[in-house]
Structures are given as C-alpha cells and as structure tokens.
Design a protein around this motif. Structure first.
Motif, PDB file in Angstrom:
ATOM      1  N   ALA A 222      40.807 -35.819  30.694  1.00  0.00           N
ATOM      2  CA  ALA A 222      41.969 -36.608  31.111  1.00  0.00           C
ATOM      3  C   ALA A 222      41.581 -37.353  32.382  1.00  0.00           C
ATOM      4  O   ALA A 222      40.951 -36.772  33.274  1.00  0.00           O
ATOM      5  N   ASP A 223      41.949 -38.621  32.463  1.00  0.00           N
ATOM      6  CA  ASP A 223      41.573 -39.431  33.630  1.00  0.00           C
ATOM      7  C   ASP A 223      42.095 -38.844  34.924  1.00  0.00           C
ATOM      8  O   ASP A 223      41.531 -39.067  35.991  1.00  0.00           O
ATOM      9  N   THR A 224      43.194 -38.102  34.825  1.00  0.00           N
ATOM     10  CA  THR A 224      43.814 -37.563  36.032  1.00  0.00           C
ATOM     11  C   THR A 224      43.294 -36.169  36.371  1.00  0.00           C
ATOM     12  O   THR A 224      43.787 -35.547  37.307  1.00  0.00           O
ATOM     13  N   GLY A 225      42.309 -35.683  35.613  1.00  0.00           N
ATOM     14  CA  GLY A 225      41.782 -34.342  35.851  1.00  0.00           C
ATOM     15  C   GLY A 225      41.129 -34.243  37.220  1.00  0.00           C
ATOM     16  O   GLY A 225      40.612 -35.232  37.747  1.00  0.00           O
ATOM     17  N   GLU A 226      41.128 -33.033  37.769  1.00  0.00           N
ATOM     18  CA  GLU A 226      40.579 -32.839  39.112  1.00  0.00           C
ATOM     19  C   GLU A 226      39.070 -32.632  39.094  1.00  0.00           C
ATOM     20  O   GLU A 226      38.427 -32.753  40.123  1.00  0.00           O
ATOM     21  N   SER A 227      38.505 -32.276  37.929  1.00  0.00           N
ATOM     22  CA  SER A 227      37.069 -31.995  37.883  1.00  0.00           C
ATOM     23  C   SER A 227      36.335 -33.182  37.284  1.00  0.00           C
ATOM     24  O   SER A 227      36.846 -33.853  36.390  1.00  0.00           O
TER      25      SER A 227
ATOM     26  N   SER B  72      30.451 -39.186  30.865  1.00  0.00           N
ATOM     27  CA  SER B  72      30.884 -38.657  32.155  1.00  0.00           C
ATOM     28  C   SER B  72      32.350 -39.030  32.298  1.00  0.00           C
ATOM     29  O   SER B  72      32.735 -40.180  32.085  1.00  0.00           O
ATOM     30  N   ALA B  73      33.133 -38.043  32.597  1.00  0.00           N
ATOM     31  CA  ALA B  73      34.583 -38.242  32.547  1.00  0.00           C
ATOM     32  C   ALA B  73      35.240 -37.288  33.531  1.00  0.00           C
ATOM     33  O   ALA B  73      34.564 -36.575  34.273  1.00  0.00           O
ATOM     34  N   ARG B  74      36.551 -37.270  33.493  1.00  0.00           N
ATOM     35  CA  ARG B  74      37.274 -36.297  34.314  1.00  0.00           C
ATOM     36  C   ARG B  74      37.952 -35.303  33.385  1.00  0.00           C
ATOM     37  O   ARG B  74      38.246 -35.612  32.227  1.00  0.00           O
ATOM     38  N   GLY B  75      38.193 -34.102  33.901  1.00  0.00           N
ATOM     39  CA  GLY B  75      38.778 -33.084  33.032  1.00  0.00           C
ATOM     40  C   GLY B  75      39.692 -32.128  33.786  1.00  0.00           C
ATOM     41  O   GLY B  75      39.635 -32.030  35.015  1.00  0.00           O
ATOM     42  N   ILE B  76      40.550 -31.476  33.014  1.00  0.00           N
ATOM     43  CA  ILE B  76      41.465 -30.468  33.558  1.00  0.00           C
ATOM     44  C   ILE B  76      40.966 -29.106  33.104  1.00  0.00           C
ATOM     45  O   ILE B  76      40.803 -28.875  31.894  1.00  0.00           O
TER      46      ILE B  76
END
Ligand code: 5CA
Length: 450
Positions: free
Chosen positions: A214-219, A281-285
């Motif tokens: 998720a684009d809004t993930g912190e990791s 490479s992305a963002r994740g929760i």
C-alpha cells in the motif's frame, strides 16, 4: 439491523488530522472515536469488522493446531526483570505502580508471561509441542502514534507462542504459523507477502514479516514481483498429521525469492538475484510478524523439560503476532474508492444494505420488510436503511460504509415489480424481482472458501 435503531455517527467533514484513506473513512463512517493519541473507542460498525477479522484469525490459528487462552493486559515487572527486558524495553513500555508500591506494566507482548505459565505446568518432552495463543489488547507508548488504528498505542493483537524440545521441532511450529498466516490474510482478501525481517526487541534469527502492499504503508519493501500473486497454501493443508517436509516445501516455495523490508535490504543481493523487470520496490503495511528465537526466554527464566535422553532441555520457542486492529485499517487501505470503503465479503460488517427510497409508502415498506426478514433468516445479516432521508443521502451513506451489495427499493421500480441490486465494487446494477434479489444475495454468501 435497522439503521433507525443503530448507532452510526457519520461525520460530514473529513477531520484534518487524518492523513490516509483508512483513517479518514474510519472516522467518517463512525467506526472509531479517538480519546487520546493512539487510543480509540471502537464504535459498533468498527467493532463488528474487528470481531470478524478476529474470528478469521482464530479459525486459522485453531486449524493450524494452536490452542486459545487469555492472559491479562496488566503484568508484573518481576517477570520482565527475570528475562532482562524490563530495562531494555525503554519508554515504549507503560509502567504502573499499584497502591502497595508494586511495579506493574501494561503488556506490550507476552513472551515472559507465557514462559512463566509453561514453566509452572510443563515438565516433560512428552507434553510437547505446545502452541498457545490469545487475542488481547496491548499497549506500546509509540513515539509517533499515527494513521489511526494503524499505529495505535492501545491495539488488539493475536499473539501465539510455541514451545518445542529442539530447534528442528521449533521450525515445524514456525512453519505452521507461516502457512496459517498466509491463509488468514487471503481469507480477508489481502495479498500478504512474507519478508525476511529484523527481529528487534523480540530477538532470534529466524523471522518473517507479512506485509500488504500500500502506498501509505510505513515500511519500505523490496521483493520479486512474482511473490505478489503467489496463491495462499489453502485450507486443506494437513497441519496435524501431515509430513513436516510438506510444510517446509510450502514455506520454501514462498521464501526462495528475494523479499525484504528496508532494515534487511541489501541492494547488491537484490540486483543480482532479481531480474530488472521483476524488481519491485514499494511500500507496505506490516500485518503480522513471526519469530523463532530458541531459548532466549526459556534460558533466562528457567523453562525446561525432561528430554527423551533423561536430561533437562530448555524449551525452544517462537512467537507469532497478528495486528488484529491494524488489519481493519489495512483492509480499507487495500480496498476503497473515492466514495468510501469496499469491504471484502469475509469481513463486511453487514452482508447487504437495503435502501428504502420512500419510507412511509406502504408498498416500499412492505417489500423492504419482506426482504429484510428473509435475509435475516438466511443469515446474511442485512442493514436496512429505514430512515427518512433523501435518496442522495442514503446512497452516499451506503457507499461510504462499503457493504459489498445494496438492494435499492423505490416506488418506480416496484410498479414493475422490481428492485435494483448494486455491486459496491464494480458498480454494476441489475434489476430483479424481490425474490430473485434475496436468492442472489444469499448465494453470494454461500461459498466463502479461499
Ligand atoms: N511478540 C511478538 C510476536 S507475538 C510481537 O510483539 N511482534 S510485533 O511487535 O511485530 O507485533 C505483532 C504485530 O502487531 C505487528 O506485525 C503489527 O501488525 C501489530 N502492531 C505492532 N505494533 C502496533 C501498533 N502500535 N499499532 C497497531 N498494531 C501494531
């Protein structure tokens, strides 16, 4: 449930403090109310979703052979002094003193407490393996609580703990949880990717985080793109009597490709192992995290059992967490649009929304009552909007709260004996007789397998 009797305090304005979609929608849809930073009341709609998530987690823990129990939220400092973590945990731990001056704390996790239970009762390898879990509130005085329930201070976690006679057996327990996690998240409509992870204050060498993209993930995450669509192992895995090698193969298939969070990321390895076109490479929760840490706690706390060799062995342990309350936000991040939430069928607070466009009109009222009663009897758990608001208000309210289906009942359609079914996700609409609409909705909930 009739909306006129439900407690659904919707907000018209989006609170400025809410930075991400899930937080905004949870506030607007009347799912939570904040009291202090990272501390929330779960209002009826939010509570209902969290209970559904909790139940899926429970069913998959039980399927994997874990046994449910409940430990308290408040723990004595003495156990943590024994393990050596009382000082290490630092300011994240909420420390309390009781009237007698005894040091207590609001548990951030339960390794020490369950190790204490274990050492009190278990004496022999014959009683192993043990795999126990509970679903209980935790408190971590996070530096930056944010994104609503995603990073709370008080949050609901499922935490499981395994005890085995040796490391080989501990890895079997670890693999069971690894597989159960993938099935758990798949049942919630999530694509969770296991990633090699840092173990932080829990400790150990073997550890995986489960992340949803998720684009809004912190990791920040780096992985082989093929992992995103790899199917979950499935609910027919034989946890009880299956060959441990089969469990290992399932895990190996899913850990063979590069997948790491930023703490463990090594760009040179990523580039040599993953072809350019497959580098994601992305963002994740992070929705789950599992650890195998051997005798870290059993040794410090003297949790040992008699082995088949007649000698005492420290139990080899693992611990396994799922962020139950975080998942409510995580699922919304993965499934929403501009109009609101889109619940997957497995966790939706109500199976279907019935919208009466003319409350007070005999035919509309009677049709809605019939549909409502029959869907209740069929176990679909409908939410009937029987309030006297305008159609536009009703449509946007129902879209916001995100039930997978809506049945719209109005005087115009009923002249021709029809009601409209709307699929919240696709927006598709179909006209049906009330009987056919009931049958259609009931059928949608008949098959809930993966
Ligand atoms: N003792 C281990 C496993 S039981 C443990 O505590 N692991 S953990 O720290 O990784 O937490 C387990 C899961 O709880 C995380 O994967 C995450 O989904 C959730 N979680 C952790 N901190 C928070 C928080 N502040 N707010 C909401 N959920 C959280």
């Amino acid at each position: 449930m009739r909306l006129s009797r439900y407690f659904l305090p919707l907000l018209k304005e989006t609170p400025a403090s809410a930075e991400i979609a899930s937080h905004r929608y949870m506030l607007r849809a009347g799912m939570i109310k904040q009291h202090s930073a990272g501390i929330y009341s779960w209002l009826p709609l939010g509570f209902k979703v969290m209970k559904k998530i909790e139940q899926i987690v429970r069913e998959e823990q039980n399927r994997a052979g874990a046994v449910e129990m409940l430990m308290p939220t408040i723990q004595g400092a003495d156990l943590w002094q024994e393990s050596g973590r009382y000082d290490d945990y630092g300011k994240e731990m909420l420390r309390i003193t009781d009237r007698a001056g005894r040091e207590l704390l609001y548990g951030p996790t339960n390794e020490e407490m369950l190790t204490d239970v274990f050492r009190t009762f278990v004496r022999s390898y014959k009683e192993l393996p043990q795999l126990l879990y509970h679903i209980q509130w935790k408190f971590r005085d996070e530096v930056r609580p944010r994104f609503g329930v995603m990073r709370g201070r008080e949050f609901l976690m499922k935490d499981a703990y395994s005890f085995d006679i040796d490391m080989d057996a501990a890895v079997v327990s670890y693999n069971k949880m690894f597989i159960a996690y993938l099935n758990t998240f798949a049942r919630m409509g999530l694509k969770a990717i296991p990633m090699q992870a840092d173990t932080g204050p829990i400790g150990g060498d073997l550890s995986h985080e489960f992340l949803i993209l998720a684009d809004t993930g912190e990791s920040e995450v780096f992985c082989h793109a093929d992992l995103v669509d790899m199917p979950a192992p499935g609910l027919d895995v034989d946890f009880a009597n299956g060959d441990p090698n089969d469990l290992q193969s399932l895990v190996d298939e899913r850990t063979a490709l590069y997948a790491r969070t930023d703490e463990m990321h090594e760009p040179s390895v990523f580039e040599s192992e993953v072809p350019r076109s497959k580098r994601l490479s992305a963002r994740g929760i992070e929705v789950g995290h599992i650890f195998c840490f051997g005798d870290k706690y059993s040794k410090a706390m003297g949790a040992k059992v008699m082995g088949p060799d007649g000698k005492e062995h420290f139990a080899q342990m693992g611990s396994y967490g799922v962020g139950v309350s975080r998942l409510v936000g995580g699922i919304i991040e993965a499934s929403h649009d501009d109009a609101g939430i889109i619940w997957p069928k497995s966790v939706t607070p109500f199976g279907v929304g019935i919208i009466n466009l003319r409350v007070g009109d005999d035919v509309c009222d009677k049709t809605c009552e019939d549909i409502y009663n029959q869907l209740c009897a069929a176990g679909v758990d409908p939410l009937y909007d029987d309030k006297k608001d305008r159609g536009g208000v009703k449509f946007s309210r129902m879209d916001l709260i995100g039930l997978p289906y809506q049945i719209v009942v109005g005087p115009r359609g009923l002249k021709d004996g029809i009601v409209e079914i709307k699929d919240r996700k696709t927006g598709e609409r179909q006209n049906q007789s009330p009987e056919a609409a009931i049958a259609f909705i009931t059928a949608q909930y008949a098959d809930m397998s993966l």
